[in-house]
Design a protein around this motif. Structure first.
Motif, PDB file in Angstrom:
ATOM      1  N   ASN A 167       0.812  -1.223   0.000  1.00 12.90           N
ATOM      2  CA  ASN A 167       0.000   0.000   0.000  1.00 12.90           C
ATOM      3  C   ASN A 167       0.836   1.261   0.000  1.00 12.90           C
ATOM      4  OD1 ASN A 167      -2.611  -1.218   0.246  1.00 12.90           O
ATOM      5  ND2 ASN A 167      -2.016  -1.781   2.311  1.00 12.90           N
ATOM      6  N   ALA A 168       1.932   1.281  -0.781  1.00 14.71           N
ATOM      7  CA  ALA A 168       2.840   2.420  -0.707  1.00 14.71           C
ATOM      8  C   ALA A 168       2.174   3.718  -1.115  1.00 14.71           C
ATOM      9  CB  ALA A 168       4.056   2.175  -1.604  1.00 14.71           C
ATOM     10  N   ASP A 169       1.095   3.623  -1.917  1.00 15.18           N
ATOM     11  CA  ASP A 169       0.489   4.875  -2.356  1.00 15.18           C
ATOM     12  C   ASP A 169      -0.468   5.457  -1.337  1.00 15.18           C
ATOM     13  OD1 ASP A 169      -2.070   3.344  -4.455  1.00 15.18           O
ATOM     14  OD2 ASP A 169      -1.056   2.667  -2.647  1.00 15.18           O
ATOM     15  N   LYS A 170      -0.817   4.703  -0.283  1.00 12.04           N
ATOM     16  CA  LYS A 170      -1.770   5.246   0.679  1.00 12.04           C
ATOM     17  C   LYS A 170      -1.272   5.185   2.123  1.00 12.04           C
ATOM     18  CE  LYS A 170      -5.669   3.095  -0.917  1.00 12.04           C
ATOM     19  NZ  LYS A 170      -5.928   2.676  -2.285  1.00 12.04           N
ATOM     20  N   TYR A 171      -0.550   4.139   2.463  1.00 13.52           N
ATOM     21  CA  TYR A 171      -0.016   4.021   3.816  1.00 13.52           C
ATOM     22  C   TYR A 171       1.265   4.847   3.890  1.00 13.52           C
ATOM     23  CZ  TYR A 171       2.265   1.743   7.811  1.00 13.52           C
ATOM     24  OH  TYR A 171       2.911   1.482   8.983  1.00 13.52           O
ATOM     25  N   LEU A 172       1.414   5.648   4.964  1.00 15.43           N
ATOM     26  CA  LEU A 172       2.532   6.572   5.002  1.00 15.43           C
ATOM     27  C   LEU A 172       3.865   5.908   5.309  1.00 15.43           C
ATOM     28  CD1 LEU A 172       0.930   9.674   6.721  1.00 15.43           C
ATOM     29  CD2 LEU A 172       1.445   9.312   4.335  1.00 15.43           C
ATOM     30  N   GLY A 173       3.870   4.786   6.036  1.00 14.25           N
ATOM     31  CA  GLY A 173       5.146   4.132   6.309  1.00 14.25           C
ATOM     32  C   GLY A 173       5.773   4.584   7.609  1.00 14.25           C
ATOM     33  N   PRO A 174       6.579   3.704   8.221  1.00 16.88           N
ATOM     34  CA  PRO A 174       7.137   4.009   9.550  1.00 16.88           C
ATOM     35  C   PRO A 174       8.003   5.253   9.623  1.00 16.88           C
ATOM     36  CG  PRO A 174       7.825   1.835   8.780  1.00 16.88           C
ATOM     37  CD  PRO A 174       6.876   2.349   7.782  1.00 16.88           C
ATOM     38  N   ALA A 175       8.806   5.526   8.585  1.00 21.33           N
ATOM     39  CA  ALA A 175       9.701   6.690   8.677  1.00 21.33           C
ATOM     40  C   ALA A 175       8.891   7.971   8.833  1.00 21.33           C
ATOM     41  CB  ALA A 175      10.565   6.773   7.419  1.00 21.33           C
ATOM     42  N   VAL A 176       7.907   8.138   7.952  1.00 17.78           N
ATOM     43  CA  VAL A 176       7.091   9.356   7.970  1.00 17.78           C
ATOM     44  C   VAL A 176       6.255   9.421   9.239  1.00 17.78           C
ATOM     45  CG1 VAL A 176       5.196  10.478   6.774  1.00 17.78           C
ATOM     46  CG2 VAL A 176       7.096   9.571   5.482  1.00 17.78           C
ATOM     47  N   LEU A 177       5.709   8.268   9.666  1.00 19.15           N
ATOM     48  CA  LEU A 177       4.862   8.265  10.858  1.00 19.15           C
ATOM     49  C   LEU A 177       5.663   8.594  12.108  1.00 19.15           C
ATOM     50  CD1 LEU A 177       2.615   5.211  10.093  1.00 19.15           C
ATOM     51  CD2 LEU A 177       1.919   7.572  10.207  1.00 19.15           C
ATOM     52  N   MET A 178       6.901   8.147  12.161  1.00 17.20           N
ATOM     53  CA  MET A 178       7.715   8.468  13.341  1.00 17.20           C
ATOM     54  C   MET A 178       8.008   9.963  13.380  1.00 17.20           C
ATOM     55  SD  MET A 178      10.969   6.683  15.046  1.00 17.20           S
ATOM     56  CE  MET A 178      12.357   7.165  14.079  1.00 17.20           C
ATOM     57  N   GLN A 179       8.252  10.557  12.203  1.00 15.28           N
ATOM     58  CA  GLN A 179       8.485  12.000  12.189  1.00 15.28           C
ATOM     59  C   GLN A 179       7.222  12.761  12.555  1.00 15.28           C
ATOM     60  OE1 GLN A 179      11.593  13.482  11.904  1.00 15.28           O
ATOM     61  NE2 GLN A 179      11.899  11.327  12.315  1.00 15.28           N
ATOM     62  N   ALA A 180       6.073  12.262  12.115  1.00 10.88           N
ATOM     63  CA  ALA A 180       4.814  12.905  12.507  1.00 10.88           C
ATOM     64  C   ALA A 180       4.663  12.867  14.022  1.00 10.88           C
ATOM     65  CB  ALA A 180       3.639  12.184  11.842  1.00 10.88           C
ATOM     66  N   TYR A 181       4.979  11.705  14.607  1.00  8.76           N
ATOM     67  CA  TYR A 181       4.886  11.593  16.056  1.00  8.76           C
ATOM     68  C   TYR A 181       5.870  12.522  16.733  1.00  8.76           C
ATOM     69  CZ  TYR A 181       4.861   9.620  20.718  1.00  8.76           C
ATOM     70  OH  TYR A 181       4.766   9.463  22.071  1.00  8.76           O
ATOM     71  N   LYS A 182       7.056  12.712  16.143  1.00  8.02           N
ATOM     72  CA  LYS A 182       8.048  13.610  16.723  1.00  8.02           C
ATOM     73  C   LYS A 182       7.503  15.031  16.795  1.00  8.02           C
ATOM     74  CE  LYS A 182      12.183  16.042  15.414  1.00  8.02           C
ATOM     75  NZ  LYS A 182      11.438  17.275  15.213  1.00  8.02           N
ATOM     76  N   TRP A 183       6.814  15.473  15.733  1.00 12.27           N
ATOM     77  CA  TRP A 183       6.290  16.838  15.755  1.00 12.27           C
ATOM     78  C   TRP A 183       5.100  16.956  16.699  1.00 12.27           C
ATOM     79  CZ3 TRP A 183       9.169  20.616  14.530  1.00 12.27           C
ATOM     80  CH2 TRP A 183      10.168  20.447  13.567  1.00 12.27           C
ATOM     81  N   ILE A 184       4.348  15.852  16.864  1.00 11.12           N
ATOM     82  CA  ILE A 184       3.219  15.882  17.791  1.00 11.12           C
ATOM     83  C   ILE A 184       3.723  16.002  19.216  1.00 11.12           C
ATOM     84  CG2 ILE A 184       1.418  14.391  18.754  1.00 11.12           C
ATOM     85  CD1 ILE A 184       0.940  13.457  15.855  1.00 11.12           C
ATOM     86  N   VAL A 185       4.827  15.332  19.514  1.00  4.75           N
ATOM     87  CA  VAL A 185       5.336  15.269  20.880  1.00  4.75           C
ATOM     88  C   VAL A 185       6.177  16.497  21.216  1.00  4.75           C
ATOM     89  CG1 VAL A 185       7.344  14.090  21.865  1.00  4.75           C
ATOM     90  CG2 VAL A 185       5.236  12.853  21.497  1.00  4.75           C
ATOM     91  N   ASP A 186       6.576  17.246  20.191  1.00  4.59           N
ATOM     92  CA  ASP A 186       7.433  18.403  20.405  1.00  4.59           C
ATOM     93  C   ASP A 186       6.659  19.478  21.156  1.00  4.59           C
ATOM     94  OD1 ASP A 186       9.213  20.554  20.240  1.00  4.59           O
ATOM     95  OD2 ASP A 186       9.910  19.923  18.268  1.00  4.59           O
ATOM     96  N   SER A 187       7.173  19.891  22.318  1.00  6.27           N
ATOM     97  CA  SER A 187       6.420  20.816  23.159  1.00  6.27           C
ATOM     98  C   SER A 187       6.343  22.207  22.554  1.00  6.27           C
ATOM     99  CB  SER A 187       7.067  20.891  24.541  1.00  6.27           C
ATOM    100  OG  SER A 187       8.378  21.415  24.416  1.00  6.27           O
TER     101      SER A 187
END
Lengths: 176, 304
Positions: free
Chosen positions: B217-237
């Motif tokens: 599902n490469a065209d729809k699922y974002l993948g671990p690398a991108v999701l981890m960066q998304a989580y990094k920005w969410i957790v950034d105070s």
């Protein structure tokens, strides 16, 4: 905790159903309305990207399953899926079978236990039926723990514990 | 007194140090000569090469875009390990320099920090520049990252990966009005610790391309690398758009194609744990874990 246990169960159940069960179809149809504009924009661009690669450049896709050296945890995860499918089929076949055996279950059991089938064979057949139940249940608990963000470290130890427990539980179930 | 003189930084001190070194060397040489005869003297002019060449066969996936109808194939190269650096990238560069200049691969820093040379070596996704060549007689198999469109030989098409990275808006977003350049965004030590293990990501895509879910599902699922960066920005105070960033994942595909197969953590060449970050993301979305507490010093209308 800011939410009650009841709410927690409800949310986990809803999510469990939405991912694979009957609600999944409804979710997929509603995807267009719940998707944010950035994601929707990206979806069209990615579809274009696929089309360009396939048709214009005719690029091959690099090999995957044939060459990848799968680490051990893929088997635990794959087994979870396999047992899930097995359980499903068993569920669907057990119904008609039980219907056929109404009223005769005592006869059938008597026949099995007094015949010459060796006991280890009966045990292994029972294990074969009980293992998917126990493995899927215990691994399912582990998945639920993951959904709360806990237990991502020590994968090997937890997997070993899961497999051991599932065998123990299955052996216990065979005694029924 | 000689010691004090030698320690000083004046020219006299320098001269004293030189004198000391010469005295030490001659006395050491004299002692060595008397203790044991030196049979293996290193000869700097005529370096003796090992007589037996250690050959290793390297099998590399090849495909030429100028001949698109020719199916991709594996090409064998024999290299002498005595004449080659220890890492797979050294072998690839040697092959390109001496045997086949048409071999195409990405590379830059040669020290495992840029993420250019990510490829599949002996079945595992790693960076070629920090992957030691296995000295056994088995052939070394080098493939591009799995299930990616191949531009040429070992070069995959990263366009989709970068588009996915753009969708999570990987930059600081704030709602409170500020004058840029006035103050720093203060962040407590505990809040900064939350970013450890995520900011080190070099976006090499080893994790995403090791995920079978991303393969299908490469065209729809974002993948671990991108999701981890998304989580990094969410957790950034320091970031104030947490809620909007989380809402982005409320559909069937972007986040929830992850079935915790855990190939990503195993593949990461920097030792990061994307699976854990995705698990935390799912927990946040289910309202099981509460949103990480923001450092109130930098968030809200009082920050001026």
């Amino acid at each position: 905790m800011s939410i009650t246990l009841f709410q927690l169960n409800r949310q986990l159940l809803t999510r469990a159903l939405t991912r694979t069960g009957p609600l999944a179809i409804r979710q997929q149809k509603a995807t267009s309305s719940t998707v944010t504009p950035e994601v929707a924009n990206y979806r069209t661009k990615s579809a274009e990207w696929v089309a360009t690669n396939e048709n214009k450049f005719k690029r091959p896709i690099s090999p995957h399953i044939a060459i990848y050296r799968f680490p051990f945890q893929v088997f635990t995860s794959g087994f979870h899926r396999l047992t899930g499918v097995m359980l499903n089929t068993m569920l669907y076949t057990a119904g008609p079978l039980a219907f056929l055996a109404t009223g005769h279950s005592a006869e059938i059991l008597h026949y099995i236990y007094t015949s010459d089938i060796p006991s280890w064979f009966i045990f292994s057949v029972k294990m074969f039926i009980a293992l998917p139940f126990s493995y899927h249940t215990i691994n399912g608990i582990r998945h639920m723990a993951w959904d709360t963000g806990a237990g991502f470290e020590q994968y090997e130890k937890i997997s070993a514990a899961v497999i051991l427990l599932s065998f123990v539980l299955a052996a216990g179930l065979t005694q029924l | 007194m000689f010691r004090a003189l030698a320690n000083s930084t004046t020219p006299v001190g320098g001269a004293c140090r030189l004198l000391f070194v010469q005295v030490r060397n001659t006395t050491a040489a004299a002692a060595a000569k008397t203790n044991a005869p030196d049979t293996k003297k290193p000869d700097m002019v005529h370096l003796k090469r090992e007589s037996k060449p250690r050959t290793k066969t390297v099998q590399i996936y090849r495909w030429n875009p100028e001949e698109p109808d020719k199916k991709p194939y594996l090409q064998d190269y024999n290299i002498d390990l005595n004449d080659c650096g220890p890492m797979v990238l050294d072998a690839l560069i040697k092959i390109k320099n001496e045997m086949d200049p048409s071999l195409a691969f990405r590379r830059s820093c040669r020290e495992g920090i840029c993420g250019s040379c990510s490829m599949n070596i002996d079945g595992r996704n790693t960076l070629a520049c920090i992957c030691k060549i296995d000295e056994s007689s088995k052939p070394l198999k080098v493939y591009p990252l799995p299930h990616m469109y191949v531009v040429k030989d070992l070069v995959p098409d990263f366009t989709n990966f970068y588009m996915q990275y753009k969708t999570i808006e990987p930059y600081l977003k704030r709602k409170t009005e500020i004058n840029i350049g006035d103050k720093q965004f203060f962040q407590s030590v505990e809040d900064r610790k939350k970013l450890d293990g995520m900011y080190e990501c070099i976006l090499c895509a080893c994790c995403s391309t090791s995920c079978p879910s991303y393969w299908w599902n490469a065209d729809k699922y974002l993948g671990p690398a991108v999701l981890m960066q998304a989580y990094k920005w969410i957790v950034d105070s320091r970031d104030e758009y947490t809620k909007e960033r989380l809402e982005q994942f409320r559909d069937t595909f972007s986040l929830y194609r992850c079935h915790t197969i855990m190939n990503c953590t195993k593949a990461c060449p920097k030792g990061l744990n994307p699976a854990k970050a995705i698990g935390e993301l799912k927990a946040l979305l289910a309202n099981v874990a509460t949103s990480p507490s923001k450092n109130s010093a930098t968030v809200g209308p009082d920050y001026k």
